[in-house]
Design a protein around this motif. Structure first.
Motif, mmCIF file in Angstrom:
data_model
loop_
_atom_site.group_PDB
_atom_site.id
_atom_site.type_symbol
_atom_site.label_atom_id
_atom_site.label_comp_id
_atom_site.label_asym_id
_atom_site.label_seq_id
_atom_site.Cartn_x
_atom_site.Cartn_y
_atom_site.Cartn_z
ATOM 1 N N ILE A 64 0.817 -1.281 -0.191
ATOM 2 C CA ILE A 64 -0.107 0.015 -0.075
ATOM 3 C C ILE A 64 0.957 1.386 0.047
ATOM 4 N N SER A 65 1.864 1.271 0.706
ATOM 5 C CA SER A 65 2.587 2.476 0.956
ATOM 6 C C SER A 65 4.121 2.519 0.886
ATOM 7 N N GLY A 66 4.695 1.424 0.698
ATOM 8 C CA GLY A 66 6.196 1.269 0.482
ATOM 9 C C GLY A 66 6.701 1.239 1.954
ATOM 10 N N ALA A 67 5.969 1.168 2.945
ATOM 11 C CA ALA A 67 6.913 1.350 4.403
ATOM 12 C C ALA A 67 6.831 -0.200 4.882
ATOM 13 N N LYS A 68 7.594 -0.227 5.498
ATOM 14 C CA LYS A 68 8.042 -1.750 6.086
ATOM 15 C C LYS A 68 7.677 -1.753 7.645
ATOM 16 N N LEU A 69 6.727 -2.332 8.037
ATOM 17 C CA LEU A 69 6.341 -2.201 9.544
ATOM 18 C C LEU A 69 7.258 -3.292 10.100
ATOM 19 N N PRO A 70 8.054 -3.127 11.265
ATOM 20 C CA PRO A 70 8.650 -4.259 11.778
ATOM 21 C C PRO A 70 7.762 -5.062 12.361
ATOM 22 N N VAL A 71 8.410 -6.560 12.760
ATOM 23 C CA VAL A 71 7.498 -7.351 13.259
ATOM 24 C C VAL A 71 8.252 -7.866 14.611
ATOM 25 N N ILE A 72 7.680 -7.725 15.751
ATOM 26 C CA ILE A 72 8.595 -8.041 16.843
ATOM 27 C C ILE A 72 7.529 -8.828 17.881
ATOM 28 N N HIS A 73 8.336 -9.403 18.756
ATOM 29 C CA HIS A 73 7.595 -10.149 19.996
ATOM 30 C C HIS A 73 7.418 -9.464 21.222
ATOM 31 N N GLU A 74 6.589 -9.875 22.001
ATOM 32 C CA GLU A 74 6.253 -8.885 23.385
ATOM 33 C C GLU A 74 7.720 -8.803 23.918
ATOM 34 N N ALA A 75 8.721 -10.132 24.155
ATOM 35 C CA ALA A 75 9.878 -9.720 24.930
ATOM 36 C C ALA A 75 10.643 -8.605 24.289
ATOM 37 N N ASP A 76 10.484 -8.034 22.978
ATOM 38 C CA ASP A 76 11.563 -7.062 22.457
ATOM 39 C C ASP A 76 10.724 -5.756 23.191
ATOM 40 N N LEU A 77 9.830 -5.717 23.876
ATOM 41 C CA LEU A 77 9.350 -4.532 24.480
ATOM 42 C C LEU A 77 9.633 -4.214 26.083
ATOM 43 N N GLN A 78 10.559 -4.796 26.515
ATOM 44 C CA GLN A 78 10.814 -4.776 27.756
ATOM 45 C C GLN A 78 11.723 -3.651 28.197
ATOM 46 N N LYS A 79 12.755 -3.275 27.180
ATOM 47 C CA LYS A 79 13.581 -2.072 27.407
ATOM 48 C C LYS A 79 12.922 -0.882 26.792
ATOM 49 N N PRO A 80 13.417 0.268 27.479
ATOM 50 C CA PRO A 80 12.954 1.498 26.908
ATOM 51 C C PRO A 80 13.458 1.683 25.491
ATOM 52 N N LYS A 81 12.860 2.466 24.809
ATOM 53 C CA LYS A 81 13.301 2.514 23.242
ATOM 54 C C LYS A 81 13.764 4.068 23.032
#
Length: 675
Positions: A64-81
């Motif tokens: 649709i847009s040419g943008a690649k949305l990253p795919v992550i798992h919940e464990a990847d959310l543990q640290k601040p970004k």
């Protein structure tokens, strides 16, 4: 809301920190100016449906847009970004997860195949019950395709690139959403006419091999049936009609010929070379032998929940005419036609008789009662088909006998349709479960011409769904997408939601796929549906094939010129719109072949009256037909399944003197291929 686990505290804080801006924007921004602004989040151990849904979501947003949305798992959310890290959100939560649960998005209240689509503070939840509902574990994937279709405006009209409609967007924003839905039809299955022995027959006539078939069907777009949310299974074991293993039949034939159907001449031998064997269903020894075979089957497969009681429905050997079997058929049963095989005449003989439903389900009950003594919870699958579509008059079905109902034809006149709906109403009251397994998608399978009957389809599917329809097995999508694709499309949508507004769906189909030519295409389909209704008004045949090519009769030169006019007008209206014009050309492929088929059948109806010059003209036309089919196969494969047409037509054009493509026809195809 309960306190979130520590490992999700940061992610939840991010979500709620964005609450005010999310409300102000009245939605979520997934992509902005072709740049990803969201991340797809899966549970650490996601369901297969969620994993597939995430892959599809990422792929389609990129298209649709040419943008690649990253795919992550919940464990990847543990640290601040970091501030620039896109995994700060917004989040697209696909499938159930701890994070989705903390935000109030769960599968609670969803049945098999059910979906939840909900916007949350800084998040979009797309999920289903998945493995919690094993009869249909695809909910999260269905949620994604529903979102893509109904929210982002993607449409998948037919398989392949030309059928996938992707509205380009620089920025992808999601409005506020809150939808829960569970399909009432748990098992939604439409068979697809894929490669097999029969298709190879057609390929042989096209002078092609399986490799050519495989190459023509290599597409990079999603599976159309998966996109349309076909899925689910109630475990109704139908089998292939042989009821017991082939080796048992070989043994029975040798040791117990009296167990097989008595023909009119008193013989019980199957027709020479016949593999579809018919039985003497009143024979107690045969019934006991089948019970023992079913017990062996279940003992060997203790987790098996159902067994098939379905016997062969076709073949040259007729139903049993012995006195004991005939005694099971009520004299007041509905009149029907059965056939028998005369060994001396070596041909099928048809005879007027009565419905065999009481006989068939007495036979099923005997087997069910014998097996249920050891396996009381197993479900038995019978069939209402052929000469036994009417509910029995005097036999009450065993409480564990379900069945596949294969009557009812939408391509036929109103009385036949109404008879089918009345039969359906009777069966859902009589059986523990009824699967709808019709043949009407086979209409036109020998010609490939348009068969559009979407309004009848909507009326009848809705009628059945309101009266117990939970499972379907349609035989079959013949993959003639340029001529019958609208019917396939609307059928799939109706199986997901029988309350679909068909006119609105047709409107969406045409507007999304055909640009400024949408109204002309809508008129084109309306005219095709009117022609199908015209055929139905005169066609009372009790099978999927219209007799003597009657389905071709409405396609006169005047009608074909009218239809071509709609496509021409749509072409003019879409000047400069390459995608829409490609789809119009796709429809034109089917109309071109229809015009040739109509002319060929006109010759065929007059075959005995043709002079030599006319036969020569017919042969030239059939050569052109063959060349057209080859071009469709190689240039626009999904327009018409030409290999499927050829395997089904049974050399019907031999009376015109056509024995296959001429040397010139073959050479013209070779020249085109070389170029």
């Amino acid at each position: 809301m309960t306190t979130p686990p520590a490992k999700f505290a940061f992610a939840v804080a991010l979500l709620f920190g964005a609450l005010s801006s999310a409300i102000a924007d009245s939605g979520l921004t997934l992509v902005e100016s072709h740049q990803p602004k969201a991340v797809i989040v899966l549970a650490d151990a996601p369901s297969p449906a969620a994993t597939a849904g995430a892959k599809l979501m990422a792929d389609m947003v990129f298209r649709i847009s040419g943008a690649k949305l990253p795919v992550i798992h919940e464990a990847d959310l543990q640290k601040p970004k970091a501030e620039s890290d896109p995994s700060k959100g917004p989040y697209v939560l696909i499938g159930e997860s701890e994070l989705a649960k903390q935000l109030g998005a769960t599968s609670e209240g969803l049945g098999p195949g059910g979906i939840l689509i909900r916007t949350l503070p800084n998040a979009l939840a797309l999920l289903g019950a998945d493995t919690k509902t094993p009869s249909d574990s695809g909910g999260s994937r269905y949620a994604v395709t529903t979102f893509l279709d109904e929210v982002l405006g993607c449409r998948y009209l037919w398989p392949g690139d030309s059928g996938l409609v992707i509205p380009p967007q620089d920025t992808v924003k999601v409005p506020a959403l809150d939808r829960k839905f569970t399909p009432v039809i748990v098992e939604r299955h439409i068979r697809a006419n894929e490669y097999g022995e029969r298709i190879q027959v057609g390929l042989d006539q096209l002078l092609l091999d399986k490799k050519a078939w495989d190459n023509a069907r290599k597409i990079t777009t999603p599976d159309w049936f998966v996109w349309q949310r076909m899925g689910g299974s109630l475990g109704l074991r139908a089998g292939d009609g042989s009821i017991i293993p082939r080796e048992a039949w070989t043994r029975f034939l040798k040791e117990h010929p009296e167990w097989f159907a008595m023909q009119a001449d008193g013989s019980r031998e199957p027709a020479p070379g016949e593999e579809r064997l018919r039985l003497c269903k009143s024979n107690p020894a045969l019934i006991d032998a089948i019970v023992q075979e079913k017990l062996k089957e279940l003992r060997a497969n203790p987790k098996q929940s159902s067994v098939s009681l379905i016997t062969h429905d076709g073949g040259r050997t007729g139903f049993c005419l012995c006195p004991a079997c005939k005694a099971l058929d009520p004299a007041e049963g509905r009149p029907t036609e059965i056939w028998t095989y005369d060994h001396q005449l070596s041909q099928v003989q048809k005879m007027q008789y009565v419905s065999l439903s009481d006989r068939m389900f007495w036979f099923n009950n005997q087997i069910a009662e014998g097996v249920a003594r050891e396996f009381p919870d197993v479900l038995f699958c019978g069939s209402a088909y052929s000469c036994y579509t009417a509910p029995p008059l005097h036999i009450k079905l065993h409480p564990h006998v379900g069945l596949r109902y294969a009557g009812h034809g939408l391509q036929y006149a109103t009385p036949e349709r109404q008879t089918g709906l009345t039969e359906w109403d009777g069966w859902v009251k009589a059986a523990s479960m009824v699967q709808y397994r019709p043949n009407f998608l086979l209409a036109g399978r020998r010609e490939g011409v348009p068969t559009i009957y979407v309004h009848k389809l909507a009326q009848d599917i809705r009628h059945m769904a309101e009266r117990g329809l939970v499972s379907t097995d349609f035989d079959a999508c013949m993959q003639n997408w340029s001529t019958q694709g609208l019917t396939y499309y609307v059928l799939a949508k109706l199986l997901w939601d029988p309350n679909l507004d068909v006119d609105a769906e047709i409107d969406s189909y045409c507007r999304s796929g055909f640009g400024n030519g949408w109204k002309e295409i809508e008129n084109y389909f309306a005219r095709l549906e009117a022609l199908m209704n015209q055929t139905a008004a005169v066609n009372h045949a009790p099978g999927p094939d219209t007799p003597n090519g009657t389905i071709m009769i409405p396609y006169t030169p005047e009608v074909l010129a009218e239809l071509r006019g709609y496509l021409d007008a749509a072409d003019r209206a879409t000047a400069g719109d390459a995608a829409s014009q490609r789809r119009i050309a796709f429809l034109r492929r089917g109309l071109d072949l229809t015009e040739i088929e109509a002319a060929a059948h006109s010759f065929l109806r007059r075959a005995k009256e043709l002079n030599a010059d006319e036969k020569a003209e017919a042969v030239k036309l059939l050569d052109r037909r063959w060349v057209t089919m080859r071009k469709i196969f190689t240039e626009d494969h999904y327009a018409v399944n030409v290999a499927g047409l050829l395997q089904a037509e049974d050399h019907r054009f031999k009376p015109l003197g056509w024995k296959g493509p001429s040397t010139a026809a073959r050479a013209s195809v070779a020249t085109v291929s070389a170029n």
